[in-house]
Design a protein around this motif. Sequence first.
Motif, short mmCIF file in Angstrom:
data_model
loop_
_atom_site.label_atom_id
_atom_site.label_comp_id
_atom_site.label_asym_id
_atom_site.label_seq_id
_atom_site.Cartn_x
_atom_site.Cartn_y
_atom_site.Cartn_z
N LEU A 1 11.31 -3.99 2.28
CA LEU A 1 10.72 -3.02 3.31
C LEU A 1 9.50 -3.52 3.93
O LEU A 1 9.31 -3.53 5.26
CB LEU A 1 10.45 -1.70 2.85
CG LEU A 1 11.81 -0.85 2.65
CD1 LEU A 1 11.32 0.49 2.03
CD2 LEU A 1 12.41 -0.36 3.97
N LEU B 1 3.98 0.26 4.70
CA LEU B 1 5.08 0.26 4.10
C LEU B 1 4.81 0.19 2.41
O LEU B 1 5.51 0.68 1.62
CB LEU B 1 6.34 -0.43 4.35
CG LEU B 1 6.86 0.10 5.59
CD1 LEU B 1 7.97 -1.14 6.35
CD2 LEU B 1 7.91 1.11 5.48
N GLY C 1 5.63 2.97 -0.43
CA GLY C 1 6.59 2.64 -1.20
C GLY C 1 6.12 3.31 -2.61
O GLY C 1 7.12 3.90 -3.20
N ALA D 1 8.03 6.14 2.78
CA ALA D 1 8.62 5.07 3.42
C ALA D 1 9.72 5.21 4.59
O ALA D 1 9.56 4.41 5.75
CB ALA D 1 9.36 3.96 2.50
N VAL E 1 7.35 6.06 7.75
CA VAL E 1 6.51 4.68 8.26
C VAL E 1 7.56 3.86 9.07
O VAL E 1 7.25 3.32 9.85
CB VAL E 1 5.92 4.10 7.07
CG1 VAL E 1 5.26 2.63 7.63
CG2 VAL E 1 4.68 4.88 6.48
N PHE E 2 8.81 3.65 8.30
CA PHE E 2 9.81 2.74 9.10
C PHE E 2 9.93 3.47 10.23
O PHE E 2 10.25 2.52 11.32
CB PHE E 2 10.92 2.47 8.24
CG PHE E 2 11.67 1.35 8.53
CD1 PHE E 2 11.56 -0.09 7.98
CD2 PHE E 2 12.50 1.28 9.43
CE1 PHE E 2 12.27 -0.95 8.20
CE2 PHE E 2 13.37 0.24 9.90
CZ PHE E 2 13.11 -1.05 9.27
#
Length: 201
Positions: free
Chosen positions: A58, A99, A103, A110, A113-114
């Motif tokens: 990621l 990330l 995590g 996560a 954020v992605f």
Amino acid sequence: MSTQPLSSTPTGRAGMGERSSLLKLFLIRGILAVAWAVAFSSVQGDKADLGSGAVVLLVAYPLIDAVSSLIDYRATPGGSERRVTAFNGALSTLAAIALALAGAGGLEAAFHVFGVWALVSGIAQVIVGLRRRGPELGKQWPTLISGGLSFLVGITYNIQAAGDNPSLAVLSVYATGGGVWFILQAVLLGWKSRQLRTRTV
């Protein structure tokens, strides 16, 4: 359009150089995206928890984009798209850091954020595509479509992250789709270069 060879003028040389650099960059970027999708799918799958391998991947994905943006920035001679490319590189670097931190907070963090990164970087990609439309680099449809889809997907991911059972498995689909669009843009740039060379003969 002038019938003189593109290489006979400074603008033509710059256009040819930028096309060549972008073609290689998009092709490599596309291949890396597809390879990342395969790796992430094998590591994460439909797991409800994030493993260390998934977190590393990621973080790596936006870092690939950050390095690509740096190369793109250096290859772009000037214009507003250069500033947007720099912004996207900085954004992707921040996304990688976020990330890494997210995590530790679990899958939902996560995913959020992605999703935010996909949304904002999608907007930046559309802006760059619009700025580059023209006789030298073509109409940039793959870049525009990819950026628009990234924006929409980013919104979807944030909605899913707030749901009951978010799954990161969809990120492999996202990366694969992005990779295909990058490769298609590289193919079209190659076709554009051949078309322009034919016109100068």
